[in-house]
Design a protein around this motif. Structure first.
Motif, PDB file in Angstrom:
ATOM      1  N   PHE A 197      58.296  34.553  67.721  1.00  8.75           N
ATOM      2  CA  PHE A 197      57.336  35.414  67.858  1.00  8.75           C
ATOM      3  C   PHE A 197      57.084  35.774  69.159  1.00  8.75           C
ATOM      4  O   PHE A 197      56.637  36.968  69.748  1.00  8.75           O
ATOM      5  N   TRP A 205      61.144  49.393  69.080  1.00  9.63           N
ATOM      6  CA  TRP A 205      61.488  48.181  68.580  1.00  9.63           C
ATOM      7  C   TRP A 205      62.948  48.382  68.421  1.00  9.63           C
ATOM      8  O   TRP A 205      63.744  47.168  68.235  1.00  9.63           O
ATOM      9  N   TRP A 249      58.863  44.392  62.152  1.00  8.81           N
ATOM     10  CA  TRP A 249      59.654  42.922  61.865  1.00  8.81           C
ATOM     11  C   TRP A 249      60.942  43.046  60.996  1.00  8.81           C
ATOM     12  O   TRP A 249      61.835  42.366  61.186  1.00  8.81           O
ATOM     13  N   GLY A 273      59.692  38.178  70.328  1.00  8.80           N
ATOM     14  CA  GLY A 273      59.506  39.495  69.602  1.00  8.80           C
ATOM     15  C   GLY A 273      58.102  40.536  70.470  1.00  8.80           C
ATOM     16  O   GLY A 273      58.692  41.494  70.638  1.00  8.80           O
ATOM     17  N   PRO A 309      54.880  36.677  61.273  1.00  6.17           N
ATOM     18  CA  PRO A 309      54.268  37.497  62.560  1.00  6.17           C
ATOM     19  C   PRO A 309      53.381  38.556  62.120  1.00  6.17           C
ATOM     20  O   PRO A 309      52.360  39.149  62.920  1.00  6.17           O
ATOM     21  N   THR A 310      53.734  39.133  61.087  1.00  7.40           N
ATOM     22  CA  THR A 310      52.810  40.403  60.434  1.00  7.40           C
ATOM     23  C   THR A 310      51.560  40.063  60.090  1.00  7.40           C
ATOM     24  O   THR A 310      50.565  40.553  60.710  1.00  7.40           O
ATOM     25  N   VAL A 338      60.495  35.593  59.307  1.00  2.62           N
ATOM     26  CA  VAL A 338      60.697  36.739  60.167  1.00  2.62           C
ATOM     27  C   VAL A 338      59.743  37.905  60.040  1.00  2.62           C
ATOM     28  O   VAL A 338      58.902  38.334  60.851  1.00  2.62           O
ATOM     29  N   MET A 339      59.575  38.242  58.787  1.00  2.95           N
ATOM     30  CA  MET A 339      58.821  39.471  58.547  1.00  2.95           C
ATOM     31  C   MET A 339      57.275  39.301  58.153  1.00  2.95           C
ATOM     32  O   MET A 339      56.399  39.832  58.760  1.00  2.95           O
ATOM     33  N   TYR A 393      63.560  44.228  63.543  1.00  5.60           N
ATOM     34  CA  TYR A 393      63.913  42.977  64.225  1.00  5.60           C
ATOM     35  C   TYR A 393      64.679  41.875  63.267  1.00  5.60           C
ATOM     36  O   TYR A 393      65.830  41.466  63.767  1.00  5.60           O
ATOM     37  N   GLY A 394      64.071  41.564  62.135  1.00  5.90           N
ATOM     38  CA  GLY A 394      64.669  40.794  61.169  1.00  5.90           C
ATOM     39  C   GLY A 394      66.077  41.140  60.761  1.00  5.90           C
ATOM     40  O   GLY A 394      66.924  40.074  60.792  1.00  5.90           O
TER      41      GLY A 394
END
Length: 534
Positions: free
Chosen positions: A118, A345, A172, A121, A376-377, A372-373, A175-176
């Motif tokens: 986090f 991103w 995310w 990111g 953080p969301t 990961v998704m 990123y993920g």
């Protein structure tokens, strides 16, 4: 561990990481990638010194505008496809595959792991935009999402929902998927931690030659420029905050001093290693951030509860309309906000992906993607809802400077203007400044680790002095650009990073296809733990 299937195979001896490496001065770097990346970075700085900042920014912004306008469909549908890919893989039988093989165990606790991903990111972005973005959408600062009427209840719902959209599942997923591609090929196939490894199923042995060098060099430059941009913008925001709280003059010397401070603390963190550096700072970040968030929530309990419900409702109701490009009559807002965010991103994805890949061995694919998704969301939803909701309420109630001005006048000061409405606003502002600095130290530390790994041919363990070199280079680029052109130069560098995101979107989509092909080789095959990578 070799990479073998019916359609392609690789023996780990085909690419010995370090066979083309320089080992002088106690350093261990990949000859081509390191020299080219360092040389192009120096050339870039020299070129900037020779050009008038305003002219350079105008020319670069023109190209950026053309990219965002003409390739909006690529960015928008690229993000949509990556999210769909992530959901399919997570809930399919492929989600059971463990990074590193069945016997692999995580190197970090889940709490520390989540804190690190986090902080690397988006942590600093929440500080910068938590107040500014929802307030901008609500007050029609550079357009409103889906052309909703500003200063209305519908405008408030969509302002909060669109903000969560920009910082939620799509971001995310970008990123993920990048991180998963890298982690899988490193820990399950024994390949180097570099972007070239992701494309072996598609390009074969060409990834170990010039084609792979080009991929890695581009990745280094995008990551380096993204770091320098963030460092420059962060330095200006921290300087604005310090000037606002302590009454100091906000000039170039204060901004440069803050960057030097961040760079120095990042070097200390690098020298302390992963556990004593990034892990410690990431955990510290989360503690301070949640205390900060909790204080604002307690002070505005009723507003916060309503804002959370409103934000989630606005996000769920509008995620599909906001994800589309056709039939939109808010193209100025779309290009200036959503497409810009998706490009940013993507540009940041290699940095985030490589860092998270380093710390994710032992997680299953499903656990990896969902954590990961989703986590953080949820955190970003809470953060944006609380700070954005309170700021919007101040505008509605005409409280504080945001209320008097009926919106934001200076993005870098928007958070501090909101905090000024409280009797102990200076204390809250001081916490905010400290949080900004610690977040940036973490970002620069993790970024230097990533760049160092890429320029060392994908090795996980390299001499510490190399990490220090890249931390210094990132800071110097930010300082030089602020010195010669102030925020104009930093924004020009940001535009260059956005332009580079266009080809990277295609690279990430191809990387996801390559990942899918690689994961299929694991089906019905016994897995062996891969605890070390050459």
């Amino acid at each position: 561990m070799g990479f073998k299937s019916k359609k392609y195979s690789i023996d780990s001896t085909d690419y010995q990481v370090g066979q083309d490496n320089i080992s002088k001065w106690g350093m261990d770097v990949h000859n081509t990638v390191f020299v080219a990346s360092l040389g192009l970075s120096i050339l870039f700085i020299v070129t900037l010194l020779a050009l008038p900042p305003a002219d350079a920014k105008a020319a670069i912004d023109s190209i950026k505008g053309a990219v965002l306008s003409n390739f909006d469909f690529l960015f928008m549908w690229g993000a949509n496809i990556l999210l769909i890919f992530a959901i399919i893989i997570a809930f399919s039988p492929l989600g059971k595959i463990r990074l590193g093989g069945e016997g692999a165990t995580p190197d970090y606790s889940k709490a520390s792991w989540i804190s690190m991903l986090f902080a690397a990111g988006m942590g600093i972005g929440l500080i910068f935009w938590g107040v500014a973005e929802p307030t901008a959408f609500f007050t029609n600062w550079f357009g409103t999402p889906l052309n909703v009427e500003p200063f209305t209840e519908a405008g408030r719902e969509l302002a909060l929902g669109a903000t969560v959209f920009h910082w939620g599942l799509h971001a995310w997923a970008i990123y993920g998927m990048t991180a998963l591609c890298l982690a899988y090929f490193v820990y399950n196939k024994g390949l180097p931690l570099s972007m070239r490894s992701v494309f072996y199923p598609l390009l074969g042995d060409r990834v170990w030659g010039k084609t792979g060098d080009v991929i890695d060099i581009l990745t280094v430059l995008v990551t380096l420029f993204g770091l320098a941009t963030s460092l420059g913008l962060g330095g200006t925001q921290a300087a604005s905050g310090i000037s606002h709280v302590f009454g100091m003059e906000n000039n170039i010397y204060l901004q440069q001093s803050i960057i030097v401070l961040i760079m120095g603390l990042a070097i200390i963190s690098v020298l302390r290693g992963m556990d004593g550096g990034v892990k410690f700072l990431s955990n510290l970040n989360m503690v301070i951030a949640f205390i900060f968030l909790g204080l604002i929530a307690v002070l505005n309990f009723t507003t916060v509860l309503d804002s959370l419900v409103t934000a989630v409702t606005g996000y769920v109701k509008n995620i599909i309309p906001l994800s589309q490009t056709s039939g939109r009559d808010d193209t100025t807002w779309l290009h200036g906000w959503t497409v810009f965010y998706w490009a940013w991103w993507v540009a940041y994805a290699p940095f985030f992906g490589m860092f998270v890949a380093r710390i994710s061995r032992g997680r299953t694919v499903r656990e990896f993607l969902l954590c990961v998704m989703l986590i953080p969301t949820m955190v970003t939803t809470a953060w944006m809802s609380i700070f954005g909701g309170v700021a919007i309420q101040q505008v509605i109630d005409k409280v504080g400077k945001l209320g008097v001005d009926q919106g934001i006048t200076d993005v870098s000061l928007s958070l501090f203007h909101m905090l000024d409405a409280y009797p102990f606003g200076d204390i809250l502002s001081f916490i905010a400044v400290a949080l900004i600095i610690v977040f940036f130290v973490t970002t620069l530390d993790s970024g230097s680790i990533v760049i160092d790994g890429m320029t060392a041919g994908g090795k996980l363990e390299v001499p510490v002095k190399q990490k220090v070199v890249w931390a210094v280079i990132s800071g110097v680029i930010a300082m030089v650009m602020l010195w010669i052109g102030g925020t104009q130069s930093i924004q020009a560098l940001q535009s260059i990073t956005i332009i580079a995101a266009m080809p990277f979107t295609i690279i990430l989509l191809l990387g996801s296809v390559s990942l899918f092909k690689g994961l299929l080789t694991e089906v019905n095959k016994p897995q062996v733990s891969t605890n070390q990578v050459k």
